[in-house]
Design a protein around this motif. Structure first.
Motif, PDB file in Angstrom:
ATOM      1  N   GLU B 271       0.827  -1.214   0.000  1.00 19.67           N
ATOM      2  CA  GLU B 271       0.000   0.000   0.000  1.00 19.67           C
ATOM      3  C   GLU B 271       0.860   1.262   0.000  1.00 19.67           C
ATOM      4  OE1 GLU B 271      -2.727  -0.802   3.207  1.00 19.67           O
ATOM      5  OE2 GLU B 271      -3.770  -2.294   1.970  1.00 19.67           O
ATOM      6  N   ALA B 272       1.948   1.228   0.738  1.00 22.98           N
ATOM      7  CA  ALA B 272       2.841   2.391   0.775  1.00 22.98           C
ATOM      8  C   ALA B 272       3.467   2.646  -0.593  1.00 22.98           C
ATOM      9  CB  ALA B 272       3.922   2.170   1.837  1.00 22.98           C
ATOM     10  N   LYS B 273       3.878   1.570  -1.266  1.00 23.17           N
ATOM     11  CA  LYS B 273       4.493   1.726  -2.589  1.00 23.17           C
ATOM     12  C   LYS B 273       3.459   2.173  -3.620  1.00 23.17           C
ATOM     13  CE  LYS B 273       6.117  -2.463  -2.299  1.00 23.17           C
ATOM     14  NZ  LYS B 273       6.464  -3.716  -2.954  1.00 23.17           N
ATOM     15  N   ALA B 274       2.256   1.626  -3.521  1.00 26.50           N
ATOM     16  CA  ALA B 274       1.188   2.042  -4.447  1.00 26.50           C
ATOM     17  C   ALA B 274       0.913   3.532  -4.285  1.00 26.50           C
ATOM     18  CB  ALA B 274      -0.079   1.227  -4.198  1.00 26.50           C
ATOM     19  N   ALA B 275       0.911   3.979  -3.022  1.00 22.56           N
ATOM     20  CA  ALA B 275       0.661   5.396  -2.759  1.00 22.56           C
ATOM     21  C   ALA B 275       1.736   6.260  -3.423  1.00 22.56           C
ATOM     22  CB  ALA B 275       0.613   5.650  -1.256  1.00 22.56           C
ATOM     23  N   ILE B 276       2.990   5.830  -3.345  1.00 21.77           N
ATOM     24  CA  ILE B 276       4.080   6.580  -3.995  1.00 21.77           C
ATOM     25  C   ILE B 276       3.846   6.661  -5.496  1.00 21.77           C
ATOM     26  CG2 ILE B 276       6.553   6.517  -4.579  1.00 21.77           C
ATOM     27  CD1 ILE B 276       7.023   5.133  -1.839  1.00 21.77           C
ATOM     28  N   ALA B 277       3.549   5.514  -6.095  1.00 25.10           N
ATOM     29  CA  ALA B 277       3.397   5.483  -7.556  1.00 25.10           C
ATOM     30  C   ALA B 277       2.220   6.349  -7.994  1.00 25.10           C
ATOM     31  CB  ALA B 277       3.214   4.040  -8.027  1.00 25.10           C
ATOM     32  N   TYR B 278       1.071   6.160  -7.364  1.00 18.45           N
ATOM     33  CA  TYR B 278      -0.111   6.936  -7.781  1.00 18.45           C
ATOM     34  C   TYR B 278       0.096   8.433  -7.526  1.00 18.45           C
ATOM     35  CZ  TYR B 278      -3.004   2.843  -8.902  1.00 18.45           C
ATOM     36  OH  TYR B 278      -3.514   1.717  -9.486  1.00 18.45           O
ATOM     37  N   HIS B 279       0.715   8.760  -6.392  1.00 13.95           N
ATOM     38  CA  HIS B 279       0.942  10.166  -6.068  1.00 13.95           C
ATOM     39  C   HIS B 279       1.812  10.838  -7.131  1.00 13.95           C
ATOM     40  CE1 HIS B 279       1.726  13.777  -3.761  1.00 13.95           C
ATOM     41  NE2 HIS B 279       3.023  13.586  -3.932  1.00 13.95           N
ATOM     42  N   HIS B 280       2.898  10.186  -7.496  1.00 14.61           N
ATOM     43  CA  HIS B 280       3.833  10.831  -8.422  1.00 14.61           C
ATOM     44  C   HIS B 280       3.335  10.809  -9.862  1.00 14.61           C
ATOM     45  CE1 HIS B 280       7.094  11.972  -5.693  1.00 14.61           C
ATOM     46  NE2 HIS B 280       6.638  10.974  -4.955  1.00 14.61           N
ATOM     47  N   LEU B 281       2.546   9.820 -10.215  1.00 12.00           N
ATOM     48  CA  LEU B 281       1.927   9.846 -11.549  1.00 12.00           C
ATOM     49  C   LEU B 281       0.978  11.040 -11.644  1.00 12.00           C
ATOM     50  CD1 LEU B 281       1.239   6.021 -12.052  1.00 12.00           C
ATOM     51  CD2 LEU B 281       2.714   7.443 -13.514  1.00 12.00           C
ATOM     52  N   GLN B 282       0.244  11.290 -10.549  1.00  9.00           N
ATOM     53  CA  GLN B 282      -0.697  12.415 -10.559  1.00  9.00           C
ATOM     54  C   GLN B 282       0.019  13.761 -10.470  1.00  9.00           C
ATOM     55  OE1 GLN B 282      -3.190  10.465  -7.464  1.00  9.00           O
ATOM     56  NE2 GLN B 282      -4.917  11.017  -8.778  1.00  9.00           N
ATOM     57  N   LYS B 283       1.108  13.752  -9.702  1.00  8.32           N
ATOM     58  CA  LYS B 283       1.904  14.975  -9.558  1.00  8.32           C
ATOM     59  C   LYS B 283       2.488  15.394 -10.919  1.00  8.32           C
ATOM     60  CE  LYS B 283       5.700  16.619  -6.663  1.00  8.32           C
ATOM     61  NZ  LYS B 283       6.737  16.174  -5.712  1.00  8.32           N
ATOM     62  N   ASN B 284       2.884  14.383 -11.710  1.00  7.84           N
ATOM     63  CA  ASN B 284       3.439  14.658 -13.038  1.00  7.84           C
ATOM     64  C   ASN B 284       2.349  14.522 -14.100  1.00  7.84           C
ATOM     65  OD1 ASN B 284       6.541  14.906 -12.668  1.00  7.84           O
ATOM     66  ND2 ASN B 284       5.953  13.153 -11.379  1.00  7.84           N
TER      67      ASN B 284
END
Lengths: 361, 361
Positions: B271-284
C-alpha cells in the motif's frame, strides 16, 4: 548429499552443464523477462533450432511446448481423434495413455501384453484401422522398448492412422525416421537431464489437419493448448501461456551442448553403457535376473532387472551408500525390481562403478 | 544486465531470496529426486503448509498445482460447469477466460465494460444465475481491481453459483474471506516472484462435488488434472504427473519467507508503494494520466498510466537506462501505457527512484 549420481529413470541426474546454465540464467534475468519480448522469442528460437538439429527433424514437422508428457497424452487424444484410438499396452505408462482416451470418451482399444513383454507384430490381433495409433517407444515402468522397425511396419499396416510415439524415456537416443510417424513427445527430466516441468510435442501437418477437421465439425479440442493454438504461438517463437521460461532456456542450452558433443557419440556412449549394465547383471545371475527376456525388446535407456532372493531395496540402499541412486521397481514391482537409467549425462565410469557394486553385494 | 529491477507485471523481479534457494536446491539434488519419494512429499507438504498459513486458508479448502493460471481457466470450466458460465469482463485476461468457456462449448455469458473501467454492481444487467461465476480480482492488462466487498455482494446475489476468482496479479496482497468464494487461482511468476511454469488452484468441497456430479452424468472433466484426480494426489502430497518440482520447492520456500516477514507487513508495504506510484503519476500530470479513474477500482499491485504527448516506449527506455524495467501497455495499449508492478519483492527505494525518474523525464 553431494557426490551422488542419480541413475533414476526420471527425474534423473541433471545434465552436467545444467547448474552452470542456471547460474547464467539468473545473471541474465531469464526468469524476469517478458514472455512477449524479443529476448524470450530468441530463447524459443534457440531451443527449436537445436532440437531440430538434434532430431534431424524434417522441416514440415513442428515443435511445441507443454507442461509435461502427461499433458500430451490428453492433448493428443483431444486433438487427434474423434472416436477411435488404438493403444499398444505393456506397462503402466502405455496403459495410462489408453485410460486417458477412455476418460475422454473415446472408443479406446488396446493390444495388451504382460509387463516385461514386447510386441510381436505377427501375433497382433485384428483391429479396425484407428484414427490415432498410440505407441510407447520405451515403457519406462518395465524397460521394454519397441524396435523402430516395428513402428515402421505399423505405419505400412495402418497408413491412414496418425501414429504418435511416446518417447519419454528414450530420447534423444533413438534415430527415428520422422517420415514414418506423425507425432512424438517427451518430457525433459529424463534423457535431457533437466528439471521437470516441461514437455515437448513434435507433430506434422497431418496432425494439424486432423485437429482442424475436428474443430470444423464443432468438436472441442481444448483451448490454449490445442494444436492450432500451440502452432499459432510457436510460429512467432512464443507460447500461448506464460510457460516454464527457465525450462525452455535450459532445454535449448542442453540441446546445443548435445549437438556439440554429437548425437552419434551420445548414441555410442549409451550403447556402451547399456552393454556394461546388461553384461554385469547377467554375469551376476545369482543375484539378478533381467526382466525383459527378448534382447531385441530390451531398452538401452531404462534397464530393468529383478533382484533375486533378497529385497530390491537392499541393493538400492547398498548402492546409495556408495553414491549411486537407482530407480526402484514401478507399481507392483516396487519391492522386486531395480531400474537403471542410462541417459546422456550418465558417465561410463558410474556404470563401471555400478558393475563393481553388483559383484560386491 | 545486472542491477536491473523488473517492475513488470509478470514475469517480474524474482523474490529476493530465490537465487539462494535455487543454489540450495541444486546442492540438495531437488531436481533429481523422484516425484514418488518421501523427499518430494515433504516438499509438497511444506509448500501447502506455508501457503495455507499465508492465505489463512480454511481447513475445508484444498490446494493443487497446475502448470499455469491459464491452465486453470480451462480446468475450471471443464470441472465446474456443465452448460452456463458468467464472466465479468473488463480487459484481455478476463476476456480470455470467457473465450475459453465458449471454446469448451459452454453457454458463456459476459457482462463487459470498457478496459480501464471497473464494475458497479448496481448497474449489472439481469443474468440467470450461472453454474460458475468467473471473476478477475485484478485485471493485469489494465490495472483495474474488483473490491472484495463487490465479490461478497455477488455471493449474496448468486448463492447457488460457484464463484471462482482469478487472483493472478494480486496475491498475496488481498485479504480474501475464502468462505465467500469457492475457488481462487494464480500463477507464481507475479506476486510470488518465482520462475514461471506453475499455477496454484485453491478450491472447496462444493467445487469437488460439482466435478463429481459432472463425472457421474458421464461428462468429460479431463484426465490427470480433473479436480478429483488432483485431489487424490495432493492428499498424498503428490501430483498426478511429474510436476515442476523446483517450482513447488521454491514456492514453499518463498511462502515461508513471506510468512516470516508477515503478511500484514507485506500488505502495508504494498500500500505504501502504491501510494508513492499513484501520487507521483498524478503529480506529473503533464506527462502521465492514470488509466483507472475511480480510485476504488485502482489496483494496488498493477498500476497503469497513459503516457501523454510522447510514446510510452520513450519513458520505458528512459527508466531502463536507469535500471528499472517497466511493463508496456497490453494489447492495443502497447504504445500508450506503462504498467508498474508492485509485488512483495519490489523495494520502496525502487519506487522512490521511479518517482524521481517521472519528474526528471
Amino acid at each position: 548429499m553431494n557426490h551422488v549420481y542419480f541413475l533414476t529413470p526420471g527425474p534423473s541426474q541433471l545434465y552436467y552443464t545444467v547448474p552452470q546454465h542456471i547460474k547464467t540464467a539468473l545473471k541474465e534475468h531469464i526468469c524476469s523477462i517478458s514472455h512477449r519480448s524479443k529476448s524470450f522469442q530468441q530463447i524459443v528460437a534457440h531451443a527449436l533450432e537445436h532440437l531440430r538439429a538434434l532430431f534431424q527433424l524434417p522441416t514440415d514437422y513442428y515443435i511445441a511446448f507443454t507442461a509435461s508428457a502427461t499433458e500430451v497424452w490428453e492433448r493428443a487424444i483431444e486433438n487427434l481423434s474423434q472416436e477411435y484410438t488404438l493403444h499398444l499396452v505393456n506397462g503402466n505408462f502405455s496403459k495410462k495413455f489408453y485410460e486417458f482416451s477412455k476418460q475422454l470418451k473415446r472408443n479406446a482399444q488396446k493390444w495388451e501384453v504382460s509387463p516385461g513383454k514386447g510386441f510381436y507384430l505377427s501375433e497382433m490381433p485384428p483391429f479396425d484401422p484407428p484414427e490415432l495409433l498410440c505407441l510407447t517407444h520405451n515403457e519406462t515402468s518395465t524397460g521394454v522398448t519397441m524396435p523402430l522397425e516395428d513402428i515402421y511396419t505399423l505405419r505400412k499396416r495402418y497408413p491412414e492412422a496418425l501414429i504418435i510415439v511416446d518417447a519419454v524415456s528414450s530420447v534423444p537416443y533413438p534415430e527415428i525416421d520422422f517420415s514414418q510417424i506423425d507425432s512424438l513427445f517427451f518430457s525433459v527430466q529424463k534423457g535431457f537431464g533437466l528439471p521437470a516441468g516441461l514437455g515437448v510435442w513434435i507433430f506434422n501437418q497431418r496432425c494439424l489437419a486432423k485437429a482442424e477437421e475436428l474443430l470444423s465439425k464443432g468438436k472441442s479440442i481444448g483451448t490454449y493448448h490445442s494444436l492450432p493454438s500451440l502452432l499459432a504461438s510457436i510460429q512467432k517463437n512464443e507460447t500461448p501461456e506464460t510457460p516454464n521460461v527457465l525450462g525452455i532456456y535450459l532445454l535449448g542450452k542442453v540441446a546445443e551442448d548435445m549437438n556439440r558433443r554429437g548425437i552419434k557419440t551420445i548414441r555410442q556412449e549409451i550403447e556402451a553403457k547399456a552393454a556394461i549394465a546388461y553384461h554385469h547383471l547377467q554375469k551376476n545371475n545369482d543375484k539378478f535376473s533381467l526382466f525383459v527376456n527378448d534382447p531385441s525388446h530390451r531398452s538401452a535407456t531404462v534397464i530393468v532387472a529383478e533382484v533375486l532372493h533378497r529385497p530390491a531395496a537392499d541393493f538400492i540402499e547398498f548402492c546409495k551408500q556408495k553414491g549411486i541412486v537407482l530407480g526402484s521397481g514401478y507399481g507392483n514391482f516396487k519391492g522386486v525390481h531395480i531400474r537403471i537409467a542410462n541417459f546422456p549425462t550418465h558417465a561410463k565410469e558410474t556404470f563401471q562403478h555400478l558393475a563393481d557394486l553388483m559383484a560386491q553385494w
